[in-house]
Enzyme design. Sequence first.
Site, PDB file in Angstrom:
ATOM      1  N   ASP A 107       0.830  -1.208   0.000  1.00 56.68           N
ATOM      2  CA  ASP A 107       0.000   0.000   0.000  1.00 56.68           C
ATOM      3  C   ASP A 107       0.863   1.256   0.000  1.00 56.68           C
ATOM      4  OD1 ASP A 107      -2.380   1.366  -0.040  1.00 56.68           O
ATOM      5  OD2 ASP A 107      -2.776   1.163   2.118  1.00 56.68           O
ATOM      6  N   ASN A 135     -10.853  -2.756  -5.786  1.00 55.81           N
ATOM      7  CA  ASN A 135     -10.087  -1.750  -6.531  1.00 55.81           C
ATOM      8  C   ASN A 135     -10.734  -1.382  -7.874  1.00 55.81           C
ATOM      9  OD1 ASN A 135      -6.857  -2.911  -5.302  1.00 55.81           O
ATOM     10  ND2 ASN A 135      -8.043  -1.149  -4.618  1.00 55.81           N
TER      11      ASN A 135
HETATM   12  C1  IPE Z   1      -5.500  -2.860  -0.443  1.00 57.46           C
HETATM   13  O1  IPE Z   1      -5.134  -1.535  -0.554  1.00 57.46           O
HETATM   14  C2  IPE Z   1      -5.441  -3.538  -1.785  1.00 57.46           C
HETATM   15  C3  IPE Z   1      -4.119  -3.734  -2.348  1.00 57.46           C
HETATM   16  C4  IPE Z   1      -2.984  -3.453  -1.771  1.00 57.46           C
HETATM   17  C5  IPE Z   1      -4.091  -4.326  -3.666  1.00 57.46           C
HETATM   18  P1  IPE Z   1      -6.201  -0.377  -0.757  1.00 57.46           P
HETATM   19  O2  IPE Z   1      -5.429   0.891  -0.846  1.00 57.46           O
HETATM   20  O3  IPE Z   1      -7.106  -0.700  -1.884  1.00 57.46           O
HETATM   21  O4  IPE Z   1      -7.043  -0.452   0.598  1.00 57.46           O
HETATM   22  P2  IPE Z   1      -7.939   0.640   1.323  1.00 57.46           P
HETATM   23  O5  IPE Z   1      -8.925   1.126   0.313  1.00 57.46           O
HETATM   24  O6  IPE Z   1      -7.025   1.731   1.769  1.00 57.46           O
HETATM   25  O7  IPE Z   1      -8.549  -0.091   2.475  1.00 57.46           O
HETATM   26  C1  IPE Z   2      -1.300   0.244  -3.457  1.00 55.32           C
HETATM   27  O1  IPE Z   2      -1.152   1.609  -3.462  1.00 55.32           O
HETATM   28  C2  IPE Z   2      -1.529  -0.332  -4.826  1.00 55.32           C
HETATM   29  C3  IPE Z   2      -2.884  -0.854  -5.039  1.00 55.32           C
HETATM   30  C4  IPE Z   2      -3.882  -0.808  -4.189  1.00 55.32           C
HETATM   31  C5  IPE Z   2      -3.145  -1.487  -6.311  1.00 55.32           C
HETATM   32  P1  IPE Z   2      -2.383   2.586  -3.499  1.00 55.32           P
HETATM   33  O2  IPE Z   2      -2.741   2.858  -4.916  1.00 55.32           O
HETATM   34  O3  IPE Z   2      -3.504   2.077  -2.662  1.00 55.32           O
HETATM   35  O4  IPE Z   2      -1.756   3.884  -2.861  1.00 55.32           O
HETATM   36  P2  IPE Z   2      -2.410   4.880  -1.808  1.00 55.32           P
HETATM   37  O5  IPE Z   2      -2.958   4.070  -0.683  1.00 55.32           O
HETATM   38  O6  IPE Z   2      -3.500   5.611  -2.544  1.00 55.32           O
HETATM   39  O7  IPE Z   2      -1.298   5.764  -1.391  1.00 55.32           O
HETATM   40 MG    MG Z   3      -4.040   2.319  -0.741  1.00 53.34          MG
END
Ligand code: IPE
Ligand code: IPE
Ligand code: MG
Length: 248
Positions: free
Chosen positions: A18, A66
């Site tokens: 994340d 997602n």
């Molecule tokens: C969890 O991260 C999913 C992945 C790392 C693929 P998200 O960024 O989607 O989770 P939330 O929305 O902050 O809970």
């Molecule tokens: C994790 O990084 C990647 C995926 C969830 C695919 P994020 O895209 O969730 O990054 P933040 O949480 O918005 O910083």
């Molecule tokens: Mg995220």
Amino acid sequence: MSKLTAGDVPEHVAIIMDGNGRWANSRGLPRTMGHRKGVEAVREAVRTAGDVGIRYLTLFAFSSENWNRPEAEVSDLMGLLKAFIRRDLAELHGQNVRIRVIGDKKNLRGDILPLLLEAEETTRSNTGITLVIAFNYGSRDEMTRAMQALAVEVAQGRMTPEQITPEVISSRMDTAGIPDPDLILRTSGEERLSNFLLWQAAYSELLFVPELWPDFTREVFLAALEKYAGRERRFGGLSPRQTIAVGS
Ligand code: IPE
Ligand code: IPE
Ligand code: MG
């Protein structure tokens, strides 16, 4: 070099990668640049895991939730996964890595499914680390599909309700045959599971590190493994130290 000894190394580490978006935002870059940099962190994490003797590394790459992101970002993430498999499959295969994909394989776009299946098929007999890619994965979705499959078996008389045990449920999950994660690690400081491995996490150690995923270097990974090594796992019982105290 790391102070870890073989006995301290978890068999299965699962990572919620994340913070790609925040990494990019903090540099005034588009989110996509964070995802690109995140792929480099994936390569480094797989190498580190293999070097220290982890047997299973699960990476949460795209959740069933997602899809709620803007279309451009969803397409970008799909494109990156395809590029990763196209570019890295031969090298991973050369490193004896076995690839498994968990998540719903139905309704994926275009040429993604054939690529995922090719990655699994090509590396099926490899004996090194198993890289489990959680793609279009959500625990509730996984459990729902498993319950539906069991309901069909019961309805068709191939199984009685009493035969449904925790082991049977595990064997119907996407993770069938993969041991439960010893350690679930999440980067970026968020402290939640976001629908990741809820059934399998029953006795996992949870570790939340502040680093954003693109900054997840070998050093950060090793430091996290050292923290894990200091944890005491009890599985509902007593630790050896407590057992001695009770007995004396
Ligand atoms: C969890 O991260 C999913 C992945 C790392 C693929 P998200 O960024 O989607 O989770 P939330 O929305 O902050 O809970
Ligand atoms: C994790 O990084 C990647 C995926 C969830 C695919 P994020 O895209 O969730 O990054 P933040 O949480 O918005 O910083
Ligand atoms: Mg995220």
